[in-house]
Design a protein around this motif. Structure first.
Motif, PDB file in Angstrom:
ATOM      1  N   SER A  24      51.148  46.841  30.852  1.00 43.26           N
ATOM      2  CA  SER A  24      50.258  47.981  31.091  1.00 43.26           C
ATOM      3  C   SER A  24      49.218  48.122  30.009  1.00 43.26           C
ATOM      4  O   SER A  24      48.459  49.076  29.992  1.00 43.26           O
ATOM      5  CB  SER A  24      51.097  49.273  31.169  1.00 43.26           C
ATOM      6  OG  SER A  24      51.792  49.483  29.960  1.00 43.26           O
ATOM      7  N   GLY A  25      49.150  47.170  29.087  1.00 44.50           N
ATOM      8  CA  GLY A  25      48.162  47.246  28.010  1.00 44.50           C
ATOM      9  C   GLY A  25      48.827  47.630  26.710  1.00 44.50           C
ATOM     10  O   GLY A  25      49.893  48.224  26.676  1.00 44.50           O
ATOM     11  N   THR A  26      48.182  47.278  25.615  1.00 42.13           N
ATOM     12  CA  THR A  26      48.743  47.509  24.294  1.00 42.13           C
ATOM     13  C   THR A  26      47.724  48.209  23.417  1.00 42.13           C
ATOM     14  O   THR A  26      46.557  47.874  23.428  1.00 42.13           O
ATOM     15  CB  THR A  26      49.139  46.162  23.660  1.00 42.13           C
ATOM     16  OG1 THR A  26      50.097  45.540  24.497  1.00 42.13           O
ATOM     17  CG2 THR A  26      49.733  46.344  22.285  1.00 42.13           C
ATOM     18  N   SER A  27      48.178  49.169  22.640  1.00 46.23           N
ATOM     19  CA  SER A  27      47.290  49.891  21.739  1.00 46.23           C
ATOM     20  C   SER A  27      47.299  49.241  20.370  1.00 46.23           C
ATOM     21  O   SER A  27      48.307  48.695  19.923  1.00 46.23           O
ATOM     22  CB  SER A  27      47.739  51.350  21.607  1.00 46.23           C
ATOM     23  OG  SER A  27      47.716  51.984  22.867  1.00 46.23           O
ATOM     24  N   TYR A 109      45.987  37.120  28.714  1.00 44.96           N
ATOM     25  CA  TYR A 109      46.543  37.938  27.640  1.00 44.96           C
ATOM     26  C   TYR A 109      45.512  38.925  27.101  1.00 44.96           C
ATOM     27  O   TYR A 109      45.872  40.035  26.691  1.00 44.96           O
ATOM     28  CB  TYR A 109      47.055  37.051  26.507  1.00 44.96           C
ATOM     29  CG  TYR A 109      48.283  36.241  26.856  1.00 44.96           C
ATOM     30  CD1 TYR A 109      49.023  36.499  28.015  1.00 44.96           C
ATOM     31  CD2 TYR A 109      48.727  35.211  26.024  1.00 44.96           C
ATOM     32  CE1 TYR A 109      50.148  35.762  28.332  1.00 44.96           C
ATOM     33  CE2 TYR A 109      49.859  34.470  26.328  1.00 44.96           C
ATOM     34  CZ  TYR A 109      50.563  34.747  27.484  1.00 44.96           C
ATOM     35  OH  TYR A 109      51.683  34.018  27.797  1.00 44.96           O
ATOM     36  N   VAL A 110      44.252  38.522  27.111  1.00 46.94           N
ATOM     37  CA  VAL A 110      43.194  39.448  26.686  1.00 46.94           C
ATOM     38  C   VAL A 110      43.070  40.584  27.700  1.00 46.94           C
ATOM     39  O   VAL A 110      42.955  41.755  27.334  1.00 46.94           O
ATOM     40  CB  VAL A 110      41.849  38.709  26.529  1.00 46.94           C
ATOM     41  CG1 VAL A 110      40.704  39.701  26.326  1.00 46.94           C
ATOM     42  CG2 VAL A 110      41.909  37.741  25.346  1.00 46.94           C
ATOM     43  N   LYS A 111      43.114  40.250  28.972  1.00 46.71           N
ATOM     44  CA  LYS A 111      43.048  41.293  30.001  1.00 46.71           C
ATOM     45  C   LYS A 111      44.228  42.253  29.881  1.00 46.71           C
ATOM     46  O   LYS A 111      44.083  43.469  30.065  1.00 46.71           O
ATOM     47  CB  LYS A 111      43.036  40.671  31.396  1.00 46.71           C
ATOM     48  CG  LYS A 111      42.914  41.717  32.502  1.00 46.71           C
ATOM     49  CD  LYS A 111      43.042  41.117  33.885  1.00 46.71           C
ATOM     50  CE  LYS A 111      42.937  42.202  34.954  1.00 46.71           C
ATOM     51  NZ  LYS A 111      43.164  41.674  36.315  1.00 46.71           N
ATOM     52  N   ALA A 387      42.632  35.110  36.313  1.00 50.48           N
ATOM     53  CA  ALA A 387      43.037  34.625  37.633  1.00 50.48           C
ATOM     54  C   ALA A 387      43.609  33.224  37.570  1.00 50.48           C
ATOM     55  O   ALA A 387      44.361  32.819  38.470  1.00 50.48           O
ATOM     56  CB  ALA A 387      41.838  34.643  38.585  1.00 50.48           C
ATOM     57  N   TRP A 388      43.252  32.467  36.511  1.00 49.90           N
ATOM     58  CA  TRP A 388      43.716  31.079  36.482  1.00 49.90           C
ATOM     59  C   TRP A 388      45.240  30.987  36.466  1.00 49.90           C
ATOM     60  O   TRP A 388      45.815  30.095  37.092  1.00 49.90           O
ATOM     61  CB  TRP A 388      43.136  30.317  35.296  1.00 49.90           C
ATOM     62  CG  TRP A 388      43.614  28.892  35.307  1.00 49.90           C
ATOM     63  CD1 TRP A 388      44.562  28.325  34.511  1.00 49.90           C
ATOM     64  CD2 TRP A 388      43.222  27.883  36.241  1.00 49.90           C
ATOM     65  NE1 TRP A 388      44.773  27.013  34.892  1.00 49.90           N
ATOM     66  CE2 TRP A 388      43.968  26.723  35.952  1.00 49.90           C
ATOM     67  CE3 TRP A 388      42.314  27.858  37.306  1.00 49.90           C
ATOM     68  CZ2 TRP A 388      43.828  25.537  36.675  1.00 49.90           C
ATOM     69  CZ3 TRP A 388      42.184  26.674  38.030  1.00 49.90           C
ATOM     70  CH2 TRP A 388      42.922  25.539  37.707  1.00 49.90           C
ATOM     71  N   PHE A 426      40.265  35.236  41.959  1.00 48.53           N
ATOM     72  CA  PHE A 426      39.173  35.674  41.082  1.00 48.53           C
ATOM     73  C   PHE A 426      38.795  37.123  41.385  1.00 48.53           C
ATOM     74  O   PHE A 426      38.551  37.921  40.489  1.00 48.53           O
ATOM     75  CB  PHE A 426      37.945  34.778  41.232  1.00 48.53           C
ATOM     76  CG  PHE A 426      38.100  33.403  40.625  1.00 48.53           C
ATOM     77  CD1 PHE A 426      38.641  33.249  39.357  1.00 48.53           C
ATOM     78  CD2 PHE A 426      37.684  32.281  41.327  1.00 48.53           C
ATOM     79  CE1 PHE A 426      38.777  31.984  38.799  1.00 48.53           C
ATOM     80  CE2 PHE A 426      37.810  31.007  40.767  1.00 48.53           C
ATOM     81  CZ  PHE A 426      38.360  30.860  39.497  1.00 48.53           C
ATOM     82  N   GLY A 427      38.756  37.451  42.687  1.00 47.70           N
ATOM     83  CA  GLY A 427      38.388  38.807  43.069  1.00 47.70           C
ATOM     84  C   GLY A 427      39.407  39.832  42.658  1.00 47.70           C
ATOM     85  O   GLY A 427      39.057  40.927  42.186  1.00 47.70           O
ATOM     86  N   SER A 428      40.690  39.503  42.773  1.00 50.58           N
ATOM     87  CA  SER A 428      41.733  40.458  42.402  1.00 50.58           C
ATOM     88  C   SER A 428      41.854  40.624  40.900  1.00 50.58           C
ATOM     89  O   SER A 428      42.287  41.672  40.411  1.00 50.58           O
ATOM     90  CB  SER A 428      43.081  40.014  42.983  1.00 50.58           C
ATOM     91  OG  SER A 428      43.489  38.783  42.401  1.00 50.58           O
ATOM     92  N   ALA A 429      41.430  39.587  40.141  1.00 48.39           N
ATOM     93  CA  ALA A 429      41.526  39.650  38.676  1.00 48.39           C
ATOM     94  C   ALA A 429      40.430  40.535  38.087  1.00 48.39           C
ATOM     95  O   ALA A 429      40.560  41.053  36.983  1.00 48.39           O
ATOM     96  CB  ALA A 429      41.429  38.242  38.086  1.00 48.39           C
ATOM     97  N   GLY A 430      39.345  40.675  38.832  1.00 45.62           N
ATOM     98  CA  GLY A 430      38.250  41.515  38.340  1.00 45.62           C
ATOM     99  C   GLY A 430      37.417  40.817  37.295  1.00 45.62           C
ATOM    100  O   GLY A 430      37.663  39.720  36.878  1.00 45.62           O
TER     101      GLY A 430
END
Length: 430
Positions: A24-27, A109-111, A387-388, A426-430
């Motif tokens: 869910s993301g990291t602070s 991982y960046v996303k 997406a890759w 690609f589309g679902s990854a944004g």
């Protein structure tokens, strides 16, 4: 420095992986402690002891330079890395400070928000200027740097010198010659494949696509579109899939083969050629063909040219949640330094990401030369998109190759279907 503290039980690794939550993301941590325990996750190799010794040498110098600081290293299975690392992104309290990760995982991982932006530190690092461009690309997303390249892996053409001498064959200098040579060998020696190929060997097939001018995708992060069904890409797909058949590598046996399978076929004497990596050298040396093979760059379309190869390998990255950022960045640079990469090459045979260090090891170890030549000629990388990972794990390209070699679909239909699946990802990854 406590070696025993570095080797944490695999059972604990798997237990954590089993209950990994969705990312869910990291602070970012608001702490930057200069003492304490630094936790590191590195990948467990097939023969890990040499790697441990190379790493321990770096850790000893690091701990000597930083009083009241200790490093614990956990070697995690590559197969469970996705669950482990994503779980760590969600749980900063138990997360490591520094990780080793596959270079195709960077964008994902960046996303996920897990990796720290280390652009400033990387740019200021004096050794970074000698990092080869493709390796640097593998840690870069939208112009920002999220780690340091650790080692690079690239593939070339292994061939049986005894078989070529027996049949009076020349080493192929183009992909057309490669295909015809493979067929000649199969006709003369029906007990072996001319060249071992695999329908699930994505990174062995990519050079054929790139050599014909094709691409996997076009665009940039956030706006990629598949190009696998383009005219040039289809030429490359046709060239690669033409190697599946009774005149070289029967589809019934070869359609399901991956990269390890093709190298095993070569090492065991069942194939006269194979596309293998610098990292395959030890396995081939341990096989039946020891002393009866050589390696050259995989040829391109034009005689004498070298096909672009996929630049694989691993990176090191600092987690955004670390409370020891300065220490973690320093350790990252020490582990990824020229000296450390040279020692890792000596220990494991992993190619350095620094161009000058690669030239040095090529002089020291002749088997490295064709791989260094391949890297110098041209290398490619997968789309820098989260997406890759989905495209790769859902076997979009292997499915395409297998549909073609099995006769279920022609190149046009199979590549069009693959392009559709890629574009959905690609589309679902944004």
């Amino acid at each position: 420095m406590k070696l025993s503290a570095r080797l944490v039980a695999v059972a604990a690794v798997l237990a954590t992986a089993a209950c990994a939550p969705q990312t869910s993301g990291t602070s970012s941590s608001d702490k930057d402690e200069k003492t304490g325990t630094l936790r590191v996750w590195l990948f467990q190799e097939v023969n890990n002891k040499p790697k441990e010794r190379a790493v321990d040498s770096v850790l000893a110098a690091f701990e000597k330079a930083h009083e009241d600081t200790e490093v614990t290293v956990e070697y995690i299975p590559v197969e469970t890395r996705a669950q482990r690392i994503k779980a760590a992104f969600n749980d900063p309290e138990s997360a490591p400070d520094l990780i080793e990760y596959g270079n195709t995982d960077t964008a994902g991982y960046v996303k996920d928000g897990g990796l720290a932006d280390v652009t400033a530190e990387f740019t200021a690092w004096d050794e970074a200027k000698d990092t080869d461009p493709t390796a640097r690309q593998s840690v870069t997303v939208d112009g920002k740097v999220y780690g340091a390249p650790y080692f690079v892996g690239v593939r070339a053409l292994y061939y049986r010198t005894d078989v070529f001498d027996e049949l009076g064959l020349d080493v192929p200098e183009s992909q057309a010659e490669l295909i015809s040579t493979a067929q000649q060998i199969r006709a003369a020696r029906p007990d072996m494949y001319g060249i071992a190929v695999g329908g699930a060997y994505t990174y062995g097939a990519m050079p054929f696509i790139w050599a014909h001018g094709g691409e996997l995708a076009t665009g940039r992060t956030g706006s990629y579109a598949s190009a696998i069904d383009g005219a040039d890409a289809r030429k490359g797909i046709e060239a690669y899939t033409s190697l599946f058949g009774d005149d070289n590598c029967p589809a019934a046996k070869c359609a399901g083969m991956g990269g390890n399978d093709t190298v095993t076929a070569f090492a065991s004497g069942k194939a006269a050629m194979a596309i293998g990596g610098d990292f395959s050298h030890a396995a081939v040396e341990a096989g039946k063909v020891k002393g009866q093979y050589a390696v050259v760059p995989l040829p391109g379309v034009e005689p004498g040219s070298i096909a672009p190869a996929f630049a694989g390998g691993n990176n090191l990255g600092v987690l955004k949640s670390t409370s020891h950022r300065t220490l973690a960045v320093d350790l990252m640079k020490r582990l990824a330094s020229k000296e450390a990469q040279g020692e890792l090459f000596d220990a494991m045979g992993f190619l350095p990401t620094f161009s000058d260090v690669r030239q040095q090891v090529a002089v020291k170890e002749p088997f490295v030369k064709p791989f260094v030549e391949t890297l110098a000629a041209d290398t490619k990388f997968v789309p820098a998109s989260p997406a890759w990972a989905q495209i790769d794990s859902s076997l979009v390209l292997p499915t395409m190759f297998q549909e073609i070699v099995s006769g279920k679909k022609d190149v046009a239909a199979a590549s069009a279907d693959a392009a559709k699946k890629m574009n959905e990802a690609f589309g679902s990854a944004g």
